[in-house]
Design a protein around this motif. Structure first.
Motif, PDB file in Angstrom:
ATOM      1  N   TYR A 104     -52.561 -18.446 -10.166  1.00  0.00           N
ATOM      2  CA  TYR A 104     -51.742 -18.178 -11.356  1.00  0.00           C
ATOM      3  C   TYR A 104     -52.144 -16.849 -11.997  1.00  0.00           C
ATOM      4  O   TYR A 104     -51.296 -16.112 -12.507  1.00  0.00           O
ATOM      5  N   ARG A 105     -53.426 -16.540 -11.988  1.00  0.00           N
ATOM      6  CA  ARG A 105     -53.866 -15.248 -12.522  1.00  0.00           C
ATOM      7  C   ARG A 105     -53.244 -14.114 -11.711  1.00  0.00           C
ATOM      8  O   ARG A 105     -52.745 -13.124 -12.269  1.00  0.00           O
ATOM      9  N   HIS A 106     -53.241 -14.260 -10.381  1.00  0.00           N
ATOM     10  CA  HIS A 106     -52.621 -13.260  -9.517  1.00  0.00           C
ATOM     11  C   HIS A 106     -51.120 -13.167  -9.788  1.00  0.00           C
ATOM     12  O   HIS A 106     -50.549 -12.065  -9.858  1.00  0.00           O
ATOM     13  N   ALA A 107     -50.463 -14.318  -9.939  1.00  0.00           N
ATOM     14  CA  ALA A 107     -49.021 -14.327 -10.177  1.00  0.00           C
ATOM     15  C   ALA A 107     -48.674 -13.613 -11.481  1.00  0.00           C
ATOM     16  O   ALA A 107     -47.712 -12.825 -11.541  1.00  0.00           O
ATOM     17  N   ILE A 108     -49.445 -13.861 -12.532  1.00  0.00           N
ATOM     18  CA  ILE A 108     -49.188 -13.204 -13.815  1.00  0.00           C
ATOM     19  C   ILE A 108     -49.410 -11.701 -13.692  1.00  0.00           C
ATOM     20  O   ILE A 108     -48.574 -10.891 -14.126  1.00  0.00           O
ATOM     21  N   ASP A 109     -50.517 -11.328 -13.079  1.00  0.00           N
ATOM     22  CA  ASP A 109     -50.830  -9.893 -12.945  1.00  0.00           C
ATOM     23  C   ASP A 109     -49.840  -9.173 -12.040  1.00  0.00           C
ATOM     24  O   ASP A 109     -49.625  -7.957 -12.192  1.00  0.00           O
ATOM     25  N   SER A 110     -49.222  -9.911 -11.110  1.00  0.00           N
ATOM     26  CA  SER A 110     -48.315  -9.293 -10.134  1.00  0.00           C
ATOM     27  C   SER A 110     -46.850  -9.380 -10.546  1.00  0.00           C
ATOM     28  O   SER A 110     -45.972  -8.989  -9.765  1.00  0.00           O
ATOM     29  N   GLY A 111     -46.585  -9.911 -11.719  1.00  0.00           N
ATOM     30  CA  GLY A 111     -45.220  -9.922 -12.212  1.00  0.00           C
ATOM     31  C   GLY A 111     -44.344 -11.039 -11.693  1.00  0.00           C
ATOM     32  O   GLY A 111     -43.108 -10.926 -11.738  1.00  0.00           O
ATOM     33  N   TYR A 112     -44.934 -12.135 -11.204  1.00  0.00           N
ATOM     34  CA  TYR A 112     -44.116 -13.280 -10.815  1.00  0.00           C
ATOM     35  C   TYR A 112     -43.430 -13.856 -12.057  1.00  0.00           C
ATOM     36  O   TYR A 112     -43.957 -13.795 -13.164  1.00  0.00           O
ATOM     37  N   ARG A 113     -42.259 -14.421 -11.839  1.00  0.00           N
ATOM     38  CA  ARG A 113     -41.470 -14.992 -12.932  1.00  0.00           C
ATOM     39  C   ARG A 113     -41.744 -16.497 -12.994  1.00  0.00           C
ATOM     40  O   ARG A 113     -41.681 -17.181 -11.972  1.00  0.00           O
ATOM     41  N   PHE A 114     -41.993 -17.007 -14.190  1.00  0.00           N
ATOM     42  CA  PHE A 114     -42.454 -18.386 -14.348  1.00  0.00           C
ATOM     43  C   PHE A 114     -41.338 -19.330 -14.784  1.00  0.00           C
ATOM     44  O   PHE A 114     -40.329 -18.936 -15.355  1.00  0.00           O
ATOM     45  N   TYR A 115     -41.588 -20.614 -14.519  1.00  0.00           N
ATOM     46  CA  TYR A 115     -40.824 -21.767 -14.993  1.00  0.00           C
ATOM     47  C   TYR A 115     -39.504 -21.957 -14.241  1.00  0.00           C
ATOM     48  O   TYR A 115     -39.341 -21.488 -13.119  1.00  0.00           O
ATOM     49  N   SER A 116     -38.561 -22.655 -14.852  1.00  0.00           N
ATOM     50  CA  SER A 116     -37.400 -23.208 -14.141  1.00  0.00           C
ATOM     51  C   SER A 116     -36.589 -22.180 -13.372  1.00  0.00           C
ATOM     52  O   SER A 116     -36.160 -22.424 -12.245  1.00  0.00           O
ATOM     53  N   TYR A 117     -36.323 -21.030 -13.974  1.00  0.00           N
ATOM     54  CA  TYR A 117     -35.528 -19.983 -13.319  1.00  0.00           C
ATOM     55  C   TYR A 117     -36.423 -18.943 -12.650  1.00  0.00           C
ATOM     56  O   TYR A 117     -35.952 -17.869 -12.265  1.00  0.00           O
ATOM     57  N   GLY A 118     -37.696 -19.248 -12.503  1.00  0.00           N
ATOM     58  CA  GLY A 118     -38.635 -18.265 -11.997  1.00  0.00           C
ATOM     59  C   GLY A 118     -38.840 -18.322 -10.491  1.00  0.00           C
ATOM     60  O   GLY A 118     -38.049 -18.893  -9.742  1.00  0.00           O
ATOM     61  N   ASP A 119     -39.930 -17.722 -10.050  1.00  0.00           N
ATOM     62  CA  ASP A 119     -40.272 -17.637  -8.634  1.00  0.00           C
ATOM     63  C   ASP A 119     -40.957 -18.925  -8.173  1.00  0.00           C
ATOM     64  O   ASP A 119     -41.108 -19.874  -8.942  1.00  0.00           O
ATOM     65  N   ALA A 120     -41.376 -18.931  -6.904  1.00  0.00           N
ATOM     66  CA  ALA A 120     -41.914 -20.153  -6.310  1.00  0.00           C
ATOM     67  C   ALA A 120     -43.266 -19.890  -5.648  1.00  0.00           C
ATOM     68  O   ALA A 120     -43.684 -18.742  -5.456  1.00  0.00           O
ATOM     69  N   SER A 121     -43.916 -20.973  -5.297  1.00  0.00           N
ATOM     70  CA  SER A 121     -45.156 -20.912  -4.537  1.00  0.00           C
ATOM     71  C   SER A 121     -45.073 -21.904  -3.392  1.00  0.00           C
ATOM     72  O   SER A 121     -44.360 -22.921  -3.483  1.00  0.00           O
ATOM     73  N   LEU A 122     -45.775 -21.619  -2.320  1.00  0.00           N
ATOM     74  CA  LEU A 122     -45.887 -22.529  -1.182  1.00  0.00           C
ATOM     75  C   LEU A 122     -47.348 -22.894  -1.062  1.00  0.00           C
ATOM     76  O   LEU A 122     -48.195 -22.052  -0.715  1.00  0.00           O
ATOM     77  N   LEU A 123     -47.664 -24.151  -1.376  1.00  0.00           N
ATOM     78  CA  LEU A 123     -49.039 -24.584  -1.506  1.00  0.00           C
ATOM     79  C   LEU A 123     -49.484 -25.426  -0.316  1.00  0.00           C
ATOM     80  O   LEU A 123     -48.777 -26.331   0.106  1.00  0.00           O
ATOM     81  N   PHE A 124     -50.661 -25.125   0.176  1.00  0.00           N
ATOM     82  CA  PHE A 124     -51.286 -25.896   1.238  1.00  0.00           C
ATOM     83  C   PHE A 124     -52.449 -26.669   0.619  1.00  0.00           C
ATOM     84  O   PHE A 124     -53.046 -26.250  -0.366  1.00  0.00           O
ATOM     85  N   PRO A 125     -52.787 -27.807   1.201  1.00  0.00           N
ATOM     86  CA  PRO A 125     -53.770 -28.687   0.557  1.00  0.00           C
ATOM     87  C   PRO A 125     -55.198 -28.174   0.656  1.00  0.00           C
ATOM     88  O   PRO A 125     -55.546 -27.399   1.545  1.00  0.00           O
ATOM     89  N   GLU A 126     -56.009 -28.682  -0.232  1.00  0.00           N
ATOM     90  CA  GLU A 126     -57.400 -28.227  -0.324  1.00  0.00           C
ATOM     91  C   GLU A 126     -58.240 -28.755   0.827  1.00  0.00           C
ATOM     92  O   GLU A 126     -59.139 -28.062   1.302  1.00  0.00           O
ATOM     93  N   THR A 127     -57.931 -29.943   1.338  1.00  0.00           N
ATOM     94  CA  THR A 127     -58.836 -30.573   2.288  1.00  0.00           C
ATOM     95  C   THR A 127     -58.251 -30.737   3.690  1.00  0.00           C
ATOM     96  O   THR A 127     -58.998 -30.950   4.636  1.00  0.00           O
ATOM     97  N   ARG A 128     -56.925 -30.639   3.831  1.00  0.00           N
ATOM     98  CA  ARG A 128     -56.339 -30.817   5.168  1.00  0.00           C
ATOM     99  C   ARG A 128     -56.246 -29.496   5.895  1.00  0.00           C
ATOM    100  O   ARG A 128     -56.075 -28.460   5.272  1.00  0.00           O
TER     101      ARG A 128
END
Length: 360
Positions: free
Chosen positions: A335-359
């Motif tokens: 999230y710190r990277h997203a804010i610093d890089s100008g990602y757009r937040f919330y419903s009309y914003g950009d997206a993330s693709l998350l992979f799990p911590e342990t798998r």
């Protein structure tokens, strides 16, 4: 866990007030715990997944659930608005009222004006039957069933999230923008926003890449907008939402996983429904019930391998969920990277693709 562990500073300028066009031009931050963050676009999704993976989308449809009108008490008329969130019968809805302090059981309400084809000439009338906590009321409309539905569609407004509605008025473009292209089951009062990024062209490219698609339904409630006011996550109560996973979908997902495919939840709503339907051994079972699952770090994910989701509010249950999925420290850094890089937040914003911590 302490709720302040999930707090962060978000500049007002990071909040998106309109979606990008085309939808799949939105940015996509790929987050793999232990690996470098990867700045991509939603249109890159076919290259980021592999044949045999299955996307699971939530096909709920947002209703124009915000009704604006008046409280009529004798000769005294006061402006009010309500947001419907749970149907309790042919003529009854639970709703959040603003300002709720102006309402009492027995008050008469009149909302907007509707056309003759909704069987009304002046407006949609209702009575307050109960008043609960936190602005919650039970309303009985004078109309019921399909006629009531028609009236709500005629005079209702799309229930934009408060962080958008507080900055601009809802307009005609929101009727299309705040709806996924595959929405079909009416009942949500908030959009499953990760799905807003998909286009017909993107679905065609995903299919050509051997990536499957399955639909589930979770009618998103207003709890998605409510802040966590408790100081500890153990003291927060989730609002229940109705969801369904058909037997055919459950079978298809179990087969895909047995064949080495990964289940990719499009949005936290799809993830919460799949996890509610999952057995302890990771099988997805048919499901038709309410769920109030609250996922925080320490939760063991059973059914979902990858999560595509937008960027969420500080101190929200959804930021807690993504922290549970990929790790709190990983998500704080993302999230710190997203804010610093100008990602757009919330419903009309950009997206993330998350992979799990342990798998793997």
């Amino acid at each position: 866990m302490r709720v302040d562990l999930f707090d962060f500073e978000l500049p007002e300028t990071s909040i998106a007030l309109r979606p990008v066009n085309p939808r799949d031009a939105a940015r996509l931050l790929v987050v793999k715990p232990g690996a470098a963050l990867d700045d991509r676009h939603v249109s890159d999704l076919p290259d980021l997944l592999r044949p045999g993976d299955v996307l699971v989308v939530n096909d709920t449809k947002v209703i124009p659930a915000e009704l604006r009108g008046e409280r009529i008490r004798g000769e005294h008329v006061t402006p009010v608005s309500v947001t419907l969130y749970e149907r309790r019968g042919p003529a009854r809805w639970r709703a959040f009222a603003r300002p709720a302090r102006r309402l009492s059981p027995g008050d008469r309400l009149r909302f907007g004006t509707v056309s003759d084809n909704a069987c009304l000439a002046a407006g949609l009338d209702a009575t307050v039957e109960e008043k609960g906590e936190g602005g919650d009321v039970l309303i009985r409309f004078d109309l019921s069933g399909p006629v009531l539905d028609e009236a709500v569609h005629a005079i209702g407004h799309m229930p934009l999230p408060p962080y958008i509605a507080g900055k601009r008025a809802e307009d005609a473009s929101d009727r299309a923008d705040y709806q996924t292209i595959y929405a079909r089951e009416e009942g949500a009062v908030a959009a499953p926003t990760a799905g807003l990024h998909f286009t017909d062209g993107l679905f065609e490219r995903l299919s050509a890449a051997g990536i499957g698609l399955q639909r589930v339904t979770l009618h998103v409630g207003p709890g998605t907008f409510l802040p966590v006011k408790a100081e500890d996550t153990a003291d927060h109560r989730m609002h229940a939402e109705w969801g369904t996973v058909s037997a055919d979908v459950a079978d298809a997902l179990n087969r895909a996983r047995a064949n080495g495919g990964r289940i990719v939840a499009v949005g936290t709503t799809s993830l919460r429904l799949l996890e509610s339907a999952a057995t302890e051994d990771g099988q997805v079972a048919p499901f038709a019930d309410e769920t109030s699952i609250f996922i925080t770090p320490g939760y063991r994910f059973k059914a979902v391998d990858i999560l595509m989701t937008n960027f969420h509010l500080p101190r929200s249950t959804l930021f807690m969920l993504v922290s549970a999925f990929s790790g709190r420290e990983t998500m704080v850094a993302a999230y710190r990277h997203a804010i610093d890089s100008g990602y757009r937040f919330y419903s009309y914003g950009d997206a993330s693709l998350l992979f799990p911590e342990t798998r793997p």
